[in-house]
Design a protein around this motif. Sequence first.
Motif, short mmCIF file in Angstrom:
data_model
loop_
_atom_site.label_atom_id
_atom_site.label_comp_id
_atom_site.label_asym_id
_atom_site.label_seq_id
_atom_site.Cartn_x
_atom_site.Cartn_y
_atom_site.Cartn_z
N GLU A 1 0.83 -1.20 0.00
CA GLU A 1 0.00 0.00 0.00
C GLU A 1 0.87 1.25 0.00
N VAL A 2 1.89 1.27 0.83
CA VAL A 2 2.79 2.43 0.90
C VAL A 2 3.53 2.59 -0.42
N VAL A 3 4.09 1.50 -0.92
CA VAL A 3 4.85 1.56 -2.18
C VAL A 3 3.98 2.09 -3.31
N ASN A 4 2.75 1.62 -3.38
CA ASN A 4 1.84 2.05 -4.44
C ASN A 4 1.57 3.55 -4.38
N LYS A 5 1.46 4.08 -3.17
CA LYS A 5 1.11 5.50 -3.02
C LYS A 5 2.29 6.45 -3.24
N VAL A 6 3.51 5.97 -3.08
CA VAL A 6 4.64 6.91 -3.11
C VAL A 6 5.57 6.70 -4.30
N SER A 7 5.31 5.73 -5.16
CA SER A 7 6.28 5.39 -6.20
C SER A 7 6.14 6.21 -7.48
N GLN B 1 10.83 10.80 -2.28
CA GLN B 1 10.85 9.36 -1.99
C GLN B 1 12.05 8.99 -1.13
N ALA B 2 13.17 9.63 -1.38
CA ALA B 2 14.38 9.31 -0.60
C ALA B 2 14.19 9.61 0.89
N ASP B 3 13.32 10.57 1.20
CA ASP B 3 13.08 10.90 2.60
C ASP B 3 12.27 9.83 3.33
N LEU B 4 11.71 8.88 2.58
CA LEU B 4 11.04 7.74 3.20
C LEU B 4 12.02 6.79 3.87
N LYS C 1 16.67 0.13 2.30
CA LYS C 1 17.28 1.21 1.52
C LYS C 1 16.77 1.24 0.08
N PHE C 2 15.57 0.72 -0.12
CA PHE C 2 15.02 0.68 -1.48
C PHE C 2 14.92 2.08 -2.07
N TRP C 3 14.45 3.04 -1.28
CA TRP C 3 14.19 4.38 -1.81
C TRP C 3 15.46 5.18 -2.03
N SER C 4 16.42 5.08 -1.11
CA SER C 4 17.64 5.87 -1.27
C SER C 4 18.53 5.32 -2.38
N THR C 5 18.40 4.04 -2.71
CA THR C 5 19.23 3.45 -3.77
C THR C 5 18.50 3.39 -5.11
N VAL D 1 1.59 13.53 0.18
CA VAL D 1 1.28 12.09 0.22
C VAL D 1 2.43 11.31 0.85
N ILE D 2 3.64 11.64 0.45
CA ILE D 2 4.79 10.92 0.98
C ILE D 2 4.97 11.21 2.47
N ARG D 3 4.74 12.46 2.89
CA ARG D 3 4.85 12.78 4.32
C ARG D 3 3.81 12.01 5.12
N SER D 4 2.62 11.84 4.57
CA SER D 4 1.59 11.08 5.29
C SER D 4 1.98 9.61 5.40
N GLN D 5 2.62 9.07 4.37
CA GLN D 5 3.05 7.68 4.43
C GLN D 5 4.23 7.48 5.37
N ILE D 6 5.04 8.48 5.54
CA ILE D 6 6.10 8.42 6.55
C ILE D 6 5.48 8.28 7.93
N ALA D 7 4.40 9.03 8.18
CA ALA D 7 3.68 8.94 9.45
C ALA D 7 3.04 7.56 9.62
N VAL D 8 2.49 7.01 8.54
CA VAL D 8 1.87 5.68 8.59
C VAL D 8 2.92 4.62 8.95
N LEU D 9 4.08 4.70 8.32
CA LEU D 9 5.16 3.75 8.62
C LEU D 9 5.61 3.86 10.07
N LYS D 10 5.68 5.08 10.55
CA LYS D 10 6.12 5.30 11.94
C LYS D 10 5.12 4.67 12.92
#
Length: 563
Positions: A231-237, A282-285, A399-403, A457-466
């Motif tokens: 779900e997260v990947v789909n929303k932020v990719s 995305q890298a900030d995820l 490290k999927f997002w940073s790489t 959207v990405i900031r909201s998913q960061i909160a969801v992951l946390k």
Amino acid sequence: MKTLLVLCVVCTLVVLSVAVTAEQKLKNCNDVRAAYSSKGFNVNDVPNKGVNGAPLKVCPQGFSCCTVEMEEKLSQQSHTEIKAPVSRLSTNLQSTFRQRHDHFDKFFRELLKNAEVSLHNMFVRTYGMMYVQNAELFKNFFAALTRYYVSGSAAVNLDSMLADFWADLLERMFRLVNVQYEFSDAYMECVSRHTEQLQPFGDVPRKLRIQLTRAFVAARTFVRGLTLMPEVVNKVSTVSASPSCVRAAMKMLYCPYCSGQVALKPCQNYCLNVLRGCLANQADLDTEWNNFLDAMLSLAERLEGPFNFESVMDPIDVKISDAIMNMQENSMQVSQKVFQGCGQPKPSMAFRSKRSIKDTGFNGRFRPYSPDARPTTAAGTSLDRLTSDVKKKLKHAKKFWSTLPETVCAGERIAPGDECWNGTAKSRYESVVIGNGLANQVSNPDVDVDITKPDIVIRSQIAVLKEMTSWLKAAHSGNDISVDNGEDDDDGSGGEESGSGCDSPSCDTDQDIYFSTPPNPGNPRVNQVVVGKGPSGGGVVSQGSMALALCGLALALLAPHLR
């Protein structure tokens, strides 16, 4: 002399021929026409020869095989092409963890079903009609466990459900071992209130409650984590479609076309800067993404060890049968204390009319429990195999997002060394490669990024992951904090979290260590049972009636393990 003159003429003609050929090639756009057409565009958009590139908005001006119309079309194509590898990688990641979720979910559900079937078969063989007549109790027990697995504390208060199950089982068994008496509903409520104090089933209910709570919280939280990942990947990719990103992608991928160099690939460092600019958010995820994966890996270790769902559910029929055995062995003492605390019950007129025990339907034959071979696995696998596989996938996803820029800017998409497109010409890329993340893009030489406007959207998913990470860590300690526990519970537990809260290293060792008796047990919910006459004036149960009761239980329940 004539020979030397001839050689000079020949050399001059060769030089002129090469110059003419180079000029013709420079002005010829045939290669561009072919490449442009292969992308699905109209070949008539491309001029036959180079034109003035002054109107172009992105690519270098001067001689060009591109028009403004071509540049606009290629800009959209470049954004599509830069999205494609990111989309492919993210789709693969989503697919990987959707499959793992389905495997785990199917496995846990089948374990529940197998445990229910195993108990049913065992109890039919062992207890016969006495079980069949009370099978609904056990069916409801497993239905409640399944609802808890699916929906958690929002659907089922596990502690209350287990307490009700044991209280109901006690009531049914108490009637069986005291078949010579009549009991009113009020009397049986009194019996239920004494359940914790009497401990008719020994320590089995307490052990099973701790085991079930930890195993179910760990299993359902882990499955929930596997659900969240796709779900997260789909929303932020989605790659940024900002004008600056589209412009940078066009300049990197298709400006070489305009200069007639259709086979020229971008320099790797140039590609990295463009991708890091377009994927800055995305890298900030990465930080919370890695924290989440670490928590998933830790909980997977729990699933393999002390919180093993399989090791709890597989023998649950034997554990409940052991509890019934405890009740049988202690039925005389249990009944005596109940009669003292709740009063002497009235004799049953129906029982008095029977001439013998045989007439009540008991045949007096014991059938020892001999379990059939259990199903080898649920869902064609085992929990150890599932966790071993998923741990590899979780580690690989770190490290999927940073790489991601490095993963995209590799292979055939870039040109090694200095023979590459640097944004203006075929030459070395001189700019410094900037770091990952939004803040670092302030110095990106190739993509203009507004670092003051993070992606919502990405900031909201960061909160969801946390938040999910906090649930995983709580489950690692045996606690379920995924729902609001502030509501008052019927059992008086208030807002306490479900679970045992085990954080010590001992949680990773022998499970029996969990089940030592507390040094200061809580006060029972009813007054202490006083030895002597009950409130109704009845005396202590006679030896004859208790012997009859024991006989009734033994014959009715045909307790396991007796030969």
